[in-house]
Design a protein around this motif. Sequence first.
Motif, PDB file in Angstrom:
ATOM      1  N   LYS A 261       0.824  -1.210   0.000  1.00 40.04           N
ATOM      2  CA  LYS A 261       0.000   0.000   0.000  1.00 40.04           C
ATOM      3  C   LYS A 261       0.866   1.271   0.000  1.00 40.04           C
ATOM      4  O   LYS A 261       0.591   2.215  -0.739  1.00 40.04           O
ATOM      5  CB  LYS A 261      -0.905  -0.009   1.231  1.00 40.04           C
ATOM      6  N   ASP A 262       1.944   1.264   0.808  1.00 40.17           N
ATOM      7  CA  ASP A 262       2.822   2.434   0.895  1.00 40.17           C
ATOM      8  C   ASP A 262       3.411   2.802  -0.462  1.00 40.17           C
ATOM      9  O   ASP A 262       3.496   3.974  -0.813  1.00 40.17           O
ATOM     10  CB  ASP A 262       3.980   2.158   1.856  1.00 40.17           C
TER      11      ASP A 262
ATOM     12  N   HIS B 298       1.095   9.887  -5.210  1.00 35.68           N
ATOM     13  CA  HIS B 298       1.493  11.256  -4.883  1.00 35.68           C
ATOM     14  C   HIS B 298       2.047  11.962  -6.133  1.00 35.68           C
ATOM     15  O   HIS B 298       1.651  13.081  -6.454  1.00 35.68           O
ATOM     16  CB  HIS B 298       2.550  11.217  -3.778  1.00 35.68           C
ATOM     17  N   TRP B 299       2.934  11.292  -6.849  1.00 41.30           N
ATOM     18  CA  TRP B 299       3.568  11.914  -8.013  1.00 41.30           C
ATOM     19  C   TRP B 299       2.638  11.902  -9.224  1.00 41.30           C
ATOM     20  O   TRP B 299       2.520  12.908  -9.935  1.00 41.30           O
ATOM     21  CB  TRP B 299       4.896  11.205  -8.337  1.00 41.30           C
TER      22      TRP B 299
ATOM     23  N   GLN C  66      -0.063  14.563  -9.003  1.00 43.14           N
ATOM     24  CA  GLN C  66       0.395  15.942  -9.222  1.00 43.14           C
ATOM     25  C   GLN C  66       0.638  16.213 -10.697  1.00 43.14           C
ATOM     26  O   GLN C  66       0.326  17.297 -11.189  1.00 43.14           O
ATOM     27  CB  GLN C  66       1.666  16.196  -8.431  1.00 43.14           C
TER      28      GLN C  66
ATOM     29  N   TRP D 132     -11.639   4.505  -1.586  1.00 43.29           N
ATOM     30  CA  TRP D 132     -11.581   5.821  -0.924  1.00 43.29           C
ATOM     31  C   TRP D 132     -10.141   6.242  -0.650  1.00 43.29           C
ATOM     32  O   TRP D 132      -9.784   7.409  -0.796  1.00 43.29           O
ATOM     33  CB  TRP D 132     -12.399   5.792   0.366  1.00 43.29           C
TER      34      TRP D 132
ATOM     35  N   SER E 100      -8.571   9.630  -2.082  1.00 43.17           N
ATOM     36  CA  SER E 100      -8.219  10.729  -1.164  1.00 43.17           C
ATOM     37  C   SER E 100      -6.720  10.961  -1.048  1.00 43.17           C
ATOM     38  O   SER E 100      -6.298  12.065  -0.717  1.00 43.17           O
ATOM     39  CB  SER E 100      -8.818  10.488   0.218  1.00 43.17           C
ATOM     40  N   GLU E 101      -5.892   9.942  -1.335  1.00 39.50           N
ATOM     41  CA  GLU E 101      -4.443  10.103  -1.211  1.00 39.50           C
ATOM     42  C   GLU E 101      -3.925  11.229  -2.112  1.00 39.50           C
ATOM     43  O   GLU E 101      -4.245  11.276  -3.298  1.00 39.50           O
ATOM     44  CB  GLU E 101      -3.756   8.775  -1.569  1.00 39.50           C
TER      45      GLU E 101
ATOM     46  N   PRO F 113      -2.079  18.108  -2.703  1.00 32.44           N
ATOM     47  CA  PRO F 113      -1.052  18.559  -3.638  1.00 32.44           C
ATOM     48  C   PRO F 113      -1.532  18.562  -5.094  1.00 32.44           C
ATOM     49  O   PRO F 113      -1.202  19.480  -5.853  1.00 32.44           O
ATOM     50  CB  PRO F 113       0.070  17.541  -3.474  1.00 32.44           C
TER      51      PRO F 113
ATOM     52  N   PHE G 243      -3.756  21.616  -5.605  1.00 32.05           N
ATOM     53  CA  PHE G 243      -2.969  22.854  -5.631  1.00 32.05           C
ATOM     54  C   PHE G 243      -2.193  22.984  -6.942  1.00 32.05           C
ATOM     55  O   PHE G 243      -2.098  24.067  -7.504  1.00 32.05           O
ATOM     56  CB  PHE G 243      -2.004  22.905  -4.434  1.00 32.05           C
TER      57      PHE G 243
ATOM     58  N   TYR H  49       3.600  25.836  -0.837  1.00 34.04           N
ATOM     59  CA  TYR H  49       3.002  24.598  -0.302  1.00 34.04           C
ATOM     60  C   TYR H  49       3.436  23.392  -1.135  1.00 34.04           C
ATOM     61  O   TYR H  49       3.856  22.365  -0.601  1.00 34.04           O
ATOM     62  CB  TYR H  49       1.473  24.717  -0.291  1.00 34.04           C
ATOM     63  N   LEU H  50       3.371  23.563  -2.470  1.00 34.25           N
ATOM     64  CA  LEU H  50       3.717  22.442  -3.355  1.00 34.25           C
ATOM     65  C   LEU H  50       5.182  22.041  -3.197  1.00 34.25           C
ATOM     66  O   LEU H  50       5.497  20.851  -3.092  1.00 34.25           O
ATOM     67  CB  LEU H  50       3.464  22.839  -4.812  1.00 34.25           C
TER      68      LEU H  50
ATOM     69  N   THR I 176       5.772  20.341   0.293  1.00 38.06           N
ATOM     70  CA  THR I 176       5.207  18.983   0.357  1.00 38.06           C
ATOM     71  C   THR I 176       6.072  18.007  -0.428  1.00 38.06           C
ATOM     72  O   THR I 176       6.335  16.893   0.032  1.00 38.06           O
ATOM     73  CB  THR I 176       3.793  18.941  -0.270  1.00 38.06           C
TER      74      THR I 176
ATOM     75  N   LYS J 280       8.178  14.808   0.861  1.00 37.27           N
ATOM     76  CA  LYS J 280       7.857  13.486   0.337  1.00 37.27           C
ATOM     77  C   LYS J 280       9.104  12.835  -0.256  1.00 37.27           C
ATOM     78  O   LYS J 280       9.403  11.672   0.011  1.00 37.27           O
ATOM     79  CB  LYS J 280       6.765  13.633  -0.742  1.00 37.27           C
TER      80      LYS J 280
ATOM     81  N   ARG K  70       5.246   8.269   7.098  1.00 44.86           N
ATOM     82  CA  ARG K  70       4.256   7.713   6.174  1.00 44.86           C
ATOM     83  C   ARG K  70       3.206   7.008   6.995  1.00 44.86           C
ATOM     84  O   ARG K  70       3.478   5.961   7.578  1.00 44.86           O
ATOM     85  CB  ARG K  70       4.911   6.691   5.255  1.00 44.86           C
TER      86      ARG K  70
ATOM     87  N   PRO L 258      -0.907   5.548   7.221  1.00 45.52           N
ATOM     88  CA  PRO L 258      -2.029   5.216   6.344  1.00 45.52           C
ATOM     89  C   PRO L 258      -3.200   6.186   6.475  1.00 45.52           C
ATOM     90  O   PRO L 258      -4.157   6.073   5.735  1.00 45.52           O
ATOM     91  CB  PRO L 258      -2.430   3.818   6.784  1.00 45.52           C
TER      92      PRO L 258
ATOM     93  N   SER M  75      -5.400   9.226   5.801  1.00 46.12           N
ATOM     94  CA  SER M  75      -5.475  10.164   4.692  1.00 46.12           C
ATOM     95  C   SER M  75      -5.749  11.547   5.243  1.00 46.12           C
ATOM     96  O   SER M  75      -5.957  11.721   6.442  1.00 46.12           O
ATOM     97  CB  SER M  75      -6.584   9.745   3.746  1.00 46.12           C
ATOM     98  N   MET M  76      -5.736  12.540   4.362  1.00 47.81           N
ATOM     99  CA  MET M  76      -5.908  13.916   4.822  1.00 47.81           C
ATOM    100  C   MET M  76      -7.297  14.185   5.423  1.00 47.81           C
ATOM    101  O   MET M  76      -7.506  15.161   6.106  1.00 47.81           O
ATOM    102  CB  MET M  76      -5.656  14.894   3.676  1.00 47.81           C
ATOM    103  N   TRP M  77      -8.235  13.292   5.160  1.00 50.82           N
ATOM    104  CA  TRP M  77      -9.590  13.525   5.672  1.00 50.82           C
ATOM    105  C   TRP M  77      -9.776  12.945   7.066  1.00 50.82           C
ATOM    106  O   TRP M  77     -10.757  13.222   7.730  1.00 50.82           O
ATOM    107  CB  TRP M  77     -10.630  12.886   4.746  1.00 50.82           C
TER     108      TRP M  77
ATOM    109  N   LYS N 139     -12.760   4.576  12.431  1.00 50.54           N
ATOM    110  CA  LYS N 139     -12.917   4.488  10.974  1.00 50.54           C
ATOM    111  C   LYS N 139     -13.956   3.419  10.669  1.00 50.54           C
ATOM    112  O   LYS N 139     -13.903   2.338  11.240  1.00 50.54           O
ATOM    113  CB  LYS N 139     -11.563   4.086  10.387  1.00 50.54           C
TER     114      LYS N 139
END
Lengths: 102, 185
Positions: free
Chosen positions: A17-18, A25-26, A29, A77, A81-82, A86, A89, B156-157, B160, B164, B171, B173, B175-177, B184
């Motif tokens: 998962k990581d 992430h990349w 963006q 989800w 959401s991950e 970024p 933005f 910000y970009l 981040t 990363k 790291r 698991p 999420s931002m929410w 959960k």
Amino acid sequence: MASSIGKAFAADPKIEKDDLMDYMHWVKQVLGLIFGIIAGSMKFTGFPVIIIFAIALSAVSLFYAWKIIQTEEIEAWDIVSEAFGPAFFSFVLAWILSYTFL
Amino acid sequence: MYDTDIAWVDTFSIILAACFTAGLAETISWFLIYRTDDYKSLKKNIESLSKQVEKEREKIVVASKQKAQEKKVTKSESMLKNMNQQLSSSKMKSTMIVALFMIAFISTLSSTYQGVVVAKLPFVPFSLLQSMTHRNLPGIDMTDCSMIFIYVLTSYLVRTNIQKYFGFSPRTPFSMWDQPGAPKY
């Protein structure tokens, strides 16, 4: 560098998962930048563009995770959401700059 | 091209300045925090504990053991919350120094770009955001964008991505929410 890009687009149903989240992430963006440049150069305006972007980004992310990487165990989800922040933005920045200067 | 008054040199100077300050801020943080052994071990602990919590949440147990399982999860979650608090307090010193430096830099930059429109927004921002996008600008055209908005987005970009790429932040698991420690479903 080239090998990690290759890995990020190779099917790997047993991916950790990581690792998938790092790719996300990349990838997200870059998608944000591409969508932003398209929206800006085509002079799209208004909030509906942001909503369409959010839907398109989620759809492409799910396609990437399910069809390209072919993962099965990670929840939808989490994929959606991950790294949404970024990606959002980078989309807004690319949208504003290409709208102003292109 | 929308407005001949908008010079790309201004906009790209802001982007360069934001990249530079974000890089500098992360270097200061690395020097004061990220390279210390305390931070590294705390980060490692948070990562392993958050993985453990996630596994416990997913574990399916028989009905009779469900209460005990829930208790176990809550306990691990509160430990994780404590560790996250420790992490933020260990960052305090560097955060303060970086914040002071940023305030000085941004105020110099915004006085240089007072009244200068650096971009045209393709949307009309809601009122709360207008205080940022229209800061120090004359006129009522809310699609005029001030330097501060471009600066904040870029900064910000860059931060981040530096975090990363070099793996400075743990790291987890979550999420931002998610609120760490919240159940959960």
